[in-house]
Scaffold this motif. Sequence first.
Motif, mmCIF file in Angstrom:
data_model
loop_
_atom_site.group_PDB
_atom_site.id
_atom_site.type_symbol
_atom_site.label_atom_id
_atom_site.label_comp_id
_atom_site.label_asym_id
_atom_site.label_seq_id
_atom_site.Cartn_x
_atom_site.Cartn_y
_atom_site.Cartn_z
ATOM 1 N N PRO A 48 -38.869 -15.240 22.950
ATOM 2 C CA PRO A 48 -37.563 -15.444 22.167
ATOM 3 C C PRO A 48 -37.507 -14.544 20.928
ATOM 4 O O PRO A 48 -38.409 -14.267 20.473
ATOM 5 N N GLU A 77 -30.194 -12.325 30.866
ATOM 6 C CA GLU A 77 -28.729 -12.881 30.231
ATOM 7 C C GLU A 77 -28.852 -14.101 30.190
ATOM 8 O O GLU A 77 -28.138 -14.871 29.031
ATOM 9 N N ALA A 78 -29.526 -14.921 31.147
ATOM 10 C CA ALA A 78 -29.298 -16.276 31.154
ATOM 11 C C ALA A 78 -30.347 -16.911 29.947
ATOM 12 O O ALA A 78 -29.819 -18.024 29.507
ATOM 13 N N ALA A 79 -31.392 -15.966 29.544
ATOM 14 C CA ALA A 79 -32.273 -16.614 28.404
ATOM 15 C C ALA A 79 -31.603 -15.899 27.061
ATOM 16 O O ALA A 79 -32.298 -16.339 26.233
ATOM 17 N N GLY A 80 -30.446 -15.586 27.312
ATOM 18 C CA GLY A 80 -30.000 -15.210 25.816
ATOM 19 C C GLY A 80 -29.964 -13.758 25.265
ATOM 20 O O GLY A 80 -29.677 -13.457 24.160
ATOM 21 N N VAL A 81 -30.756 -12.985 25.984
ATOM 22 C CA VAL A 81 -30.843 -11.666 25.363
ATOM 23 C C VAL A 81 -29.599 -10.927 25.798
ATOM 24 O O VAL A 81 -28.855 -10.732 26.865
ATOM 25 N N PRO A 82 -29.166 -10.175 24.500
ATOM 26 C CA PRO A 82 -27.818 -9.262 24.669
ATOM 27 C C PRO A 82 -28.080 -8.330 25.824
ATOM 28 O O PRO A 82 -29.248 -7.552 25.820
ATOM 29 N N ALA A 284 -24.424 -7.562 18.301
ATOM 30 C CA ALA A 284 -25.221 -8.554 18.604
ATOM 31 C C ALA A 284 -26.224 -9.158 17.627
ATOM 32 O O ALA A 284 -26.003 -10.483 17.449
ATOM 33 N N GLU A 287 -23.785 -10.935 15.025
ATOM 34 C CA GLU A 287 -23.290 -12.118 15.606
ATOM 35 C C GLU A 287 -24.407 -13.302 15.656
ATOM 36 O O GLU A 287 -23.800 -14.436 15.330
ATOM 37 N N ARG A 288 -25.439 -13.007 16.024
ATOM 38 C CA ARG A 288 -26.631 -14.100 15.913
ATOM 39 C C ARG A 288 -26.761 -14.543 14.416
ATOM 40 O O ARG A 288 -26.832 -15.552 14.245
#
Length: 292
Positions: A48, A77-82, A284, A287-288
């Motif tokens: 993470p 992408e599904a795990a939230g990595v830009p 990115a 934004e996070r």
Amino acid sequence: MLLVITDEDWYEDAGYAAAWVRALEEQGAEVERLARLPADWPVSGPPPGHYDLAIAHVLVEEVVAYAPTFALAVLLEAAGVPLLNPVTSLVASADKLVTHAVWAAAGVPQPAAWDLARVREWPMPGRRMVLKPALGDGARYIELVGDLAAAHEVDAAWRAHEASGGHRRGAALLQEWIAEPACARIFATPTATSLVYEKSREEGALVTHGTVYPRVYEAPPDTARLAQGMVAALGGGLMGVDVLVEPDGRLLALEANAPFGFDVTDPQQGRWVARAALAVAERAAAERAAAA
């Protein structure tokens, strides 16, 4: 930064992975490379917050075959990595028939194209047309044909080659032939463009000479707008796009490449794409932070 790119011998010698790593590191990025899911990720998942950006250099063949690099991009992408180019844009740019449909919906000017399998009458009477596969790159298998019989004959040869283990072509596209255009390669984001690299093409030739650029120049405003619009319509973050410039100056979108290669002998190209990728990572991260 995570560079997701195949480690197969047949592609490694192209030098693109090394060029990406070198260009990014010269801009101060820390870069890791992966070609497939690490053994422990099905249990632990990606670390993470470890990656600010993943650059998924996923080839057309890998999208079609759901190869390890594509699976890794989907997981990230599904795990939230830009991702520099989201999975949607990887798939949409891999299939030229889908690309044309996306651009048509967005009003992007482009050569008219049809799916050969759905054509019953020659779309452009009295004119030759370009026949190309929906899948593939490097101008492979592109031909000029003058009627449906000739087009179907070429398509039948493609399918025979596929059946014997050759490259998968996807749908056969009939495309409007633009005679004697200049073909420009541009690296673009939805808001910025590189210099314009005009590809070398012999008079009368259908395809260009890859990374030989007789003219390099600043993108005029209309060219920049088109290149940026091509990427934005596909939902991409940074792509290599090809723009046709007709003798009368009309501009047409030809193709977009999410997994693009840049000239490994031209440091300027490397600097531009690395800085553009880092800008996506910075946005990115901002934004996070704002969301937190």
